[in-house]
Design an enzyme around this catalytic site. Structure first.
Site, PDB file in Angstrom:
ATOM      1  N   CYS A  27      47.223  60.991  33.456  1.00  0.00           N
ATOM      2  CA  CYS A  27      46.889  62.397  33.220  1.00  0.00           C
ATOM      3  C   CYS A  27      46.604  63.180  34.504  1.00  0.00           C
ATOM      4  O   CYS A  27      46.986  64.354  34.622  1.00  0.00           O
ATOM      5  CB  CYS A  27      45.718  62.514  32.260  1.00  0.00           C
ATOM      6  SG  CYS A  27      44.176  61.736  32.817  1.00  0.00           S
ATOM      7  N   ASP A  57      47.558  71.112  28.308  1.00  0.00           N
ATOM      8  CA  ASP A  57      47.518  69.666  28.517  1.00  0.00           C
ATOM      9  C   ASP A  57      48.940  69.117  28.449  1.00  0.00           C
ATOM     10  O   ASP A  57      49.449  68.785  27.370  1.00  0.00           O
ATOM     11  CB  ASP A  57      46.633  68.993  27.469  1.00  0.00           C
ATOM     12  CG  ASP A  57      46.394  67.512  27.770  1.00  0.00           C
ATOM     13  OD1 ASP A  57      47.128  66.949  28.597  1.00  0.00           O
ATOM     14  OD2 ASP A  57      45.468  66.934  27.176  1.00  0.00           O
ATOM     15  N   HIS A  66      39.763  61.768  30.919  1.00  0.00           N
ATOM     16  CA  HIS A  66      40.983  62.555  30.803  1.00  0.00           C
ATOM     17  C   HIS A  66      40.886  63.780  31.703  1.00  0.00           C
ATOM     18  O   HIS A  66      39.791  64.193  32.110  1.00  0.00           O
ATOM     19  CB  HIS A  66      41.197  62.980  29.344  1.00  0.00           C
ATOM     20  CG  HIS A  66      42.535  63.591  29.063  1.00  0.00           C
ATOM     21  ND1 HIS A  66      43.721  63.021  29.463  1.00  0.00           N
ATOM     22  CD2 HIS A  66      42.871  64.745  28.415  1.00  0.00           C
ATOM     23  CE1 HIS A  66      44.730  63.777  29.073  1.00  0.00           C
ATOM     24  NE2 HIS A  66      44.248  64.834  28.445  1.00  0.00           N
TER      25      HIS A  66
END
Length: 224
Positions: A72, A117, A102
């Site tokens: 991520c 995202d 995250h």
């Protein structure tokens, strides 16, 4: 996590990708959507190395762009660099997603910020985490340092998700034609005119492409 050689390679490839996207003259929504589409269709989650604590490259924009695989942080860093290169302000936000560590981005559009995202939307036919307000950015929790009153004052968040203008939602658009010109050179090396070799018709509000055209027309010195 990268060395000078890798950073140079990243900068070179980034310049090539941004040129391919051809978004520099588009509005901020179109720039954000182009970047988001690129990352979500070109980067895969690095499941092979996600648990390898010694392999740090997986956290980098280099891995996302050059290798097409990252975790991520790599996704978010690539979005960060691409958006800044196109003049769109954004920040990385660390926290948790589904209770695991995250990271994602917030991006400025019309003077307020939205959550995006790319990691969770990568490979998906429809985006669930694109330009979302906090209330609808489900299963994401910011670290405390990024949830203070001072941080929200510096980066005010939208109260609602971003939605396209009503004209686009209804299936209508404000189309505009863009042409790529090819100069016609005579045998002495002088430009004698221009021929329109290709054209595209896109919505000036949302960036939807209506059609791509391959056309040839008479020479026109003023490109009218």
């Amino acid at each position: 996590f990268t060395n000078a050689e890798q950073e140079a390679a990243f900068d070179k490839r980034l310049e090539e990708v941004l040129e391919e996207l051809d978004a520099a003259d588009q509005n901020d929504y179109q720039k954000i959507k182009a970047i988001y589409n690129y990352i979500c269709t070109h980067v895969e989650y690095d499941t092979e190395n996600q648990d390898d604590d010694e392999y740090l490259l997986k956290h980098t924009a280099y891995a996302a762009l050059l290798d097409g695989k990252a975790v991520c942080q790599g996704y978010a860093l690539l979005f960060y660099r691409m958006a800044l290169e196109l003049g769109v302000d954004n920040r990385l936000i660390p926290g948790t997603g589904n209770s695991d560590t995250h990271g994602w981005n917030i991006v400025e559009l019309n003077h307020i910020y939205y959550n995006v995202d790319t990691t969770w939307d990568a490979g998906e036919a429809e985006y669930e985490f694109f330009l979302k307000c906090d209330a609808n950015f489900v299963r994401h929790t910011r670290n405390d340092d990024y949830a203070t009153d001072e941080f929200y004052e510096a980066y005010p968040m939208a109260e609602e998700d971003y939605t396209l203008p009503e004209i686009c939602q209804s299936g209508e658009h404000q189309y505009q034609a863009f042409f790529d010109w090819e100069a016609v050179i005579d045998e002495t090396g002088n430009v004698t005119g221009y021929a329109r070799a290709s054209a595209k018709v896109v919505c000036d509000l949302c960036g939807e492409t209506h059609k791509n055209l391959d056309v040839t027309v008479a020479l026109d010195e003023e490109k009218s």
